[in-house]
Design a protein around this motif. Structure first.
Motif, PDB file in Angstrom:
ATOM      1  N   GLY A 209       7.209   1.358  10.990  1.00 27.99           N
ATOM      2  CA  GLY A 209       8.368   1.298  11.855  1.00 27.99           C
ATOM      3  C   GLY A 209       9.700   1.074  11.161  1.00 27.99           C
ATOM      4  O   GLY A 209      10.743   1.202  11.777  1.00 27.99           O
ATOM      5  N   GLN A 210       9.713   0.703   9.857  1.00 27.62           N
ATOM      6  CA  GLN A 210      10.966   0.469   9.170  1.00 27.62           C
ATOM      7  C   GLN A 210      11.705   1.782   8.929  1.00 27.62           C
ATOM      8  O   GLN A 210      11.097   2.803   8.691  1.00 27.62           O
ATOM      9  CB  GLN A 210      10.717  -0.216   7.822  1.00 27.62           C
ATOM     10  CG  GLN A 210      10.046  -1.575   7.931  1.00 27.62           C
ATOM     11  CD  GLN A 210       8.557  -1.492   7.742  1.00 27.62           C
ATOM     12  OE1 GLN A 210       7.960  -0.484   8.104  1.00 27.62           O
ATOM     13  NE2 GLN A 210       7.973  -2.520   7.178  1.00 27.62           N
ATOM     14  N   GLN A 211      13.026   1.707   8.963  1.00 23.55           N
ATOM     15  CA  GLN A 211      13.805   2.887   8.661  1.00 23.55           C
ATOM     16  C   GLN A 211      14.837   2.628   7.569  1.00 23.55           C
ATOM     17  O   GLN A 211      15.693   3.451   7.325  1.00 23.55           O
ATOM     18  CB  GLN A 211      14.488   3.414   9.926  1.00 23.55           C
ATOM     19  CG  GLN A 211      13.485   3.956  10.930  1.00 23.55           C
ATOM     20  CD  GLN A 211      14.147   4.655  12.089  1.00 23.55           C
ATOM     21  OE1 GLN A 211      15.278   5.115  12.004  1.00 23.55           O
ATOM     22  NE2 GLN A 211      13.432   4.761  13.197  1.00 23.55           N
ATOM     23  N   ARG A 212      14.772   1.479   6.930  1.00 25.56           N
ATOM     24  CA  ARG A 212      15.566   1.243   5.743  1.00 25.56           C
ATOM     25  C   ARG A 212      14.819   1.799   4.550  1.00 25.56           C
ATOM     26  O   ARG A 212      13.603   1.688   4.455  1.00 25.56           O
ATOM     27  CB  ARG A 212      15.811  -0.255   5.550  1.00 25.56           C
ATOM     28  CG  ARG A 212      17.017  -0.800   6.264  1.00 25.56           C
ATOM     29  CD  ARG A 212      17.192  -2.277   6.030  1.00 25.56           C
ATOM     30  NE  ARG A 212      16.946  -2.683   4.639  1.00 25.56           N
ATOM     31  CZ  ARG A 212      17.037  -3.945   4.238  1.00 25.56           C
ATOM     32  NH1 ARG A 212      17.342  -4.898   5.093  1.00 25.56           N
ATOM     33  NH2 ARG A 212      16.804  -4.256   2.981  1.00 25.56           N
ATOM     34  N   ALA A 213      15.558   2.377   3.619  1.00 28.73           N
ATOM     35  CA  ALA A 213      14.911   3.048   2.493  1.00 28.73           C
ATOM     36  C   ALA A 213      14.038   2.093   1.687  1.00 28.73           C
ATOM     37  O   ALA A 213      12.905   2.428   1.317  1.00 28.73           O
ATOM     38  CB  ALA A 213      15.973   3.687   1.602  1.00 28.73           C
TER      39      ALA A 213
ATOM     40  N   GLY B 242      -0.344   4.397   7.484  1.00 36.82           N
ATOM     41  CA  GLY B 242       0.397   4.384   8.743  1.00 36.82           C
ATOM     42  C   GLY B 242       1.822   3.943   8.574  1.00 36.82           C
ATOM     43  O   GLY B 242       2.135   3.166   7.694  1.00 36.82           O
ATOM     44  N   TYR B 243       2.691   4.435   9.413  1.00 27.99           N
ATOM     45  CA  TYR B 243       4.099   4.085   9.379  1.00 27.99           C
ATOM     46  C   TYR B 243       4.317   2.797  10.158  1.00 27.99           C
ATOM     47  O   TYR B 243       3.922   2.672  11.299  1.00 27.99           O
ATOM     48  CB  TYR B 243       4.919   5.233   9.987  1.00 27.99           C
ATOM     49  CG  TYR B 243       6.353   4.876  10.236  1.00 27.99           C
ATOM     50  CD1 TYR B 243       7.135   4.364   9.210  1.00 27.99           C
ATOM     51  CD2 TYR B 243       6.916   5.048  11.495  1.00 27.99           C
ATOM     52  CE1 TYR B 243       8.457   4.035   9.433  1.00 27.99           C
ATOM     53  CE2 TYR B 243       8.235   4.719  11.726  1.00 27.99           C
ATOM     54  CZ  TYR B 243       9.000   4.219  10.689  1.00 27.99           C
ATOM     55  OH  TYR B 243      10.308   3.900  10.911  1.00 27.99           O
TER      56      TYR B 243
ATOM     57  N   LEU C 163       3.024   7.916   4.882  1.00 27.32           N
ATOM     58  CA  LEU C 163       3.867   7.324   3.845  1.00 27.32           C
ATOM     59  C   LEU C 163       3.425   7.707   2.438  1.00 27.32           C
ATOM     60  O   LEU C 163       3.736   7.013   1.472  1.00 27.32           O
ATOM     61  CB  LEU C 163       3.918   5.795   3.992  1.00 27.32           C
ATOM     62  CG  LEU C 163       4.674   5.269   5.217  1.00 27.32           C
ATOM     63  CD1 LEU C 163       4.675   3.745   5.235  1.00 27.32           C
ATOM     64  CD2 LEU C 163       6.106   5.791   5.244  1.00 27.32           C
ATOM     65  N   PHE C 164       2.725   8.822   2.301  1.00 39.82           N
ATOM     66  CA  PHE C 164       2.336   9.295   0.979  1.00 39.82           C
ATOM     67  C   PHE C 164       3.531   9.996   0.327  1.00 39.82           C
ATOM     68  O   PHE C 164       4.264  10.738   0.990  1.00 39.82           O
ATOM     69  CB  PHE C 164       1.151  10.260   1.072  1.00 39.82           C
ATOM     70  CG  PHE C 164       0.595  10.649  -0.268  1.00 39.82           C
ATOM     71  CD1 PHE C 164      -0.343   9.847  -0.898  1.00 39.82           C
ATOM     72  CD2 PHE C 164       1.018  11.808  -0.911  1.00 39.82           C
ATOM     73  CE1 PHE C 164      -0.852  10.197  -2.142  1.00 39.82           C
ATOM     74  CE2 PHE C 164       0.519  12.163  -2.154  1.00 39.82           C
ATOM     75  CZ  PHE C 164      -0.427  11.351  -2.768  1.00 39.82           C
ATOM     76  N   PRO C 165       3.752   9.798  -0.978  1.00 40.44           N
ATOM     77  CA  PRO C 165       4.900  10.412  -1.664  1.00 40.44           C
ATOM     78  C   PRO C 165       4.616  11.865  -2.053  1.00 40.44           C
ATOM     79  O   PRO C 165       4.196  12.162  -3.175  1.00 40.44           O
ATOM     80  CB  PRO C 165       5.064   9.533  -2.909  1.00 40.44           C
ATOM     81  CG  PRO C 165       3.679   9.046  -3.208  1.00 40.44           C
ATOM     82  CD  PRO C 165       3.018   8.857  -1.857  1.00 40.44           C
TER      83      PRO C 165
ATOM     84  N   ASP D 263       8.666   0.018   0.123  1.00 38.98           N
ATOM     85  CA  ASP D 263       7.744  -1.112   0.004  1.00 38.98           C
ATOM     86  C   ASP D 263       6.472  -0.871   0.808  1.00 38.98           C
ATOM     87  O   ASP D 263       5.359  -1.176   0.356  1.00 38.98           O
ATOM     88  CB  ASP D 263       8.418  -2.401   0.490  1.00 38.98           C
ATOM     89  CG  ASP D 263       9.479  -2.905  -0.483  1.00 38.98           C
ATOM     90  OD1 ASP D 263       9.496  -2.449  -1.644  1.00 38.98           O
ATOM     91  OD2 ASP D 263      10.298  -3.750  -0.067  1.00 38.98           O
ATOM     92  N   SER D 264       6.626  -0.319   2.016  1.00 43.11           N
ATOM     93  CA  SER D 264       5.452  -0.029   2.846  1.00 43.11           C
ATOM     94  C   SER D 264       4.571   1.037   2.206  1.00 43.11           C
ATOM     95  O   SER D 264       3.339   0.958   2.274  1.00 43.11           O
ATOM     96  CB  SER D 264       5.887   0.423   4.247  1.00 43.11           C
ATOM     97  OG  SER D 264       6.537  -0.621   4.940  1.00 43.11           O
ATOM     98  N   ALA D 265       5.195   2.034   1.586  1.00 41.33           N
ATOM     99  CA  ALA D 265       4.433   3.087   0.914  1.00 41.33           C
ATOM    100  C   ALA D 265       3.608   2.507  -0.231  1.00 41.33           C
ATOM    101  O   ALA D 265       2.449   2.896  -0.447  1.00 41.33           O
ATOM    102  CB  ALA D 265       5.382   4.163   0.392  1.00 41.33           C
TER     103      ALA D 265
END
Length: 328
Positions: free
Chosen positions: A48-52, A45-46, A262-264, A57-59
């Motif tokens: 909410g962060q929008q900084r790269a 799940g996302y 958030l999967f790469p 880190d969340s991913a």
């Protein structure tokens, strides 16, 4: 030349650390196969962060929720004015079996990366396919490659690796095995990106990729200056003028993370000075297609290492060399 290219791919994807510091390839032109990219729903799940850097880190944190990953992998390497295309599979499975000379909390998940490069152009016509296989079976991480008939087999012994990390006092910082760089795990790849590239000063865009298209975060970052200088020095190129000569090292990266999981799904690598990069033409691209996360089970037999064909001699000091690359 082809042996050099595939050796580069092998080193790039696995055992080629650029010095791991107290923390925890190839132009890929593969589109139109991102079906079933979700199906992850409430698992990833996302936040909410929008900084790269925060998104990355969340991913990485999302991998703690993984029980299984089953995905196709496609690569395209653009080196020496030629394209080399590879395809294969990537698997992960949470390790629920105990036993052996290792800490089950350290070996949380088994993983497998299998890539085959088939002759696909006049450049490769008449040559046999090349293979790269990386397997974590819970006790060892095996890396087997067959390039133009030349076979290599390396092994990292997990019990010796854990002992070295524990003695160094960095076990808490480094985390479990899948977080370690250059072993072949997808999570380790993301950890290495976070370590090597300046995502804190990177950019974030909302874009669509795939057919059918889906929303992703596009994260762009340049290599950290100190990391590049250290790597060039280790390679004997400390006096390289990057502005004039360029380098085959990936000096910038673009990472595509699914917005809803958030999967790469894709990693593009670029070389050369940032201001001269052609952002439409990565020289290394790594794509994960038909991704299934926590969807059914994967047999432990898939993670058993069985080198096929003729016997191959195990190279010495595989574990020791990797420990040295970690800087322990």
């Amino acid at each position: 030349m082809k042996y050099v290219v595939f050796s580069f791919v092998s080193l790039f994807l696995c055992f080629a650390c650029m010095s791991y510091v107290n923390k925890s390839g190839i132009h890929f032109a593969f589109a139109n196969e991102f079906d079933n990219h979700s199906g992850v729903g409430s698992t990833f799940g996302y936040a909410g962060q929008q900084r790269a850097d925060q998104l990355l880190d969340s991913a990485i944190e999302q991998f703690e929720l993984v029980r299984t990953i089953d995905a196709n992998v496609r690569l395209k390497v653009s080196l020496f004015e030629n394209d080399y295309i590879g395809s294969g599979v990537y698997l992960e499975k949470r390790n629920n079996e105990s036993g052996g000379n290792y800490d089950p909390e350290f070996v949380k998940r088994l993983f497998l990366l299998l890539l085959k490069f088939q002759p696909s152009s006049t450049t490769l016509a008449g040559t046999e396919s090349s293979t790269l296989k990386v397997v974590c079976d819970g006790k060892n991480v095996w890396k087997y490659s067959q390039i133009e008939g030349k076979k290599q087999l390396q092994r990292v012994e997990i019990d010796k690796l854990l002992e070295a990390i524990t003695k160094s006092g960095h076990l808490r910082d480094m985390g479990d095995l899948c977080k370690l760089p250059a072993l072949g795990s997808l999570e380790g790849t993301l950890v290495q990106l976070a370590d090597q590239y300046s995502f804190a000063s990177g950019t974030v865009e909302s874009v669509k990729i795939g057919t059918p298209s889906f929303d992703v975060w596009k994260l762009t970052a340049s290599i950290k200056k100190e990391k590049l200088e250290k790597t060039l020095s280790a390679l004997g190129d400390k006096n390289l003028d990057l502005e004039k000569e360029g380098t085959q090292l990936p000096t910038a990266v673009v990472l595509y993370l699914g917005k809803d999981d958030l999967f790469p799904y894709r990693i593009d690598y670029f070389n050369g000075p940032t201001e001269r990069i052609d952002w439409s033409n990565p020289y290394i691209q790594q794509e994960y297609l038909k991704v299934a996360i926590n969807d059914g089970d994967i047999s432990y037999e898939r993670f058993e290492f069985r080198p096929s064909g003729e016997s191959v001699t195990l190279e010495e000091r595989g574990t020791e060399n990797y420990i040295e690359k970690l800087g322990l």
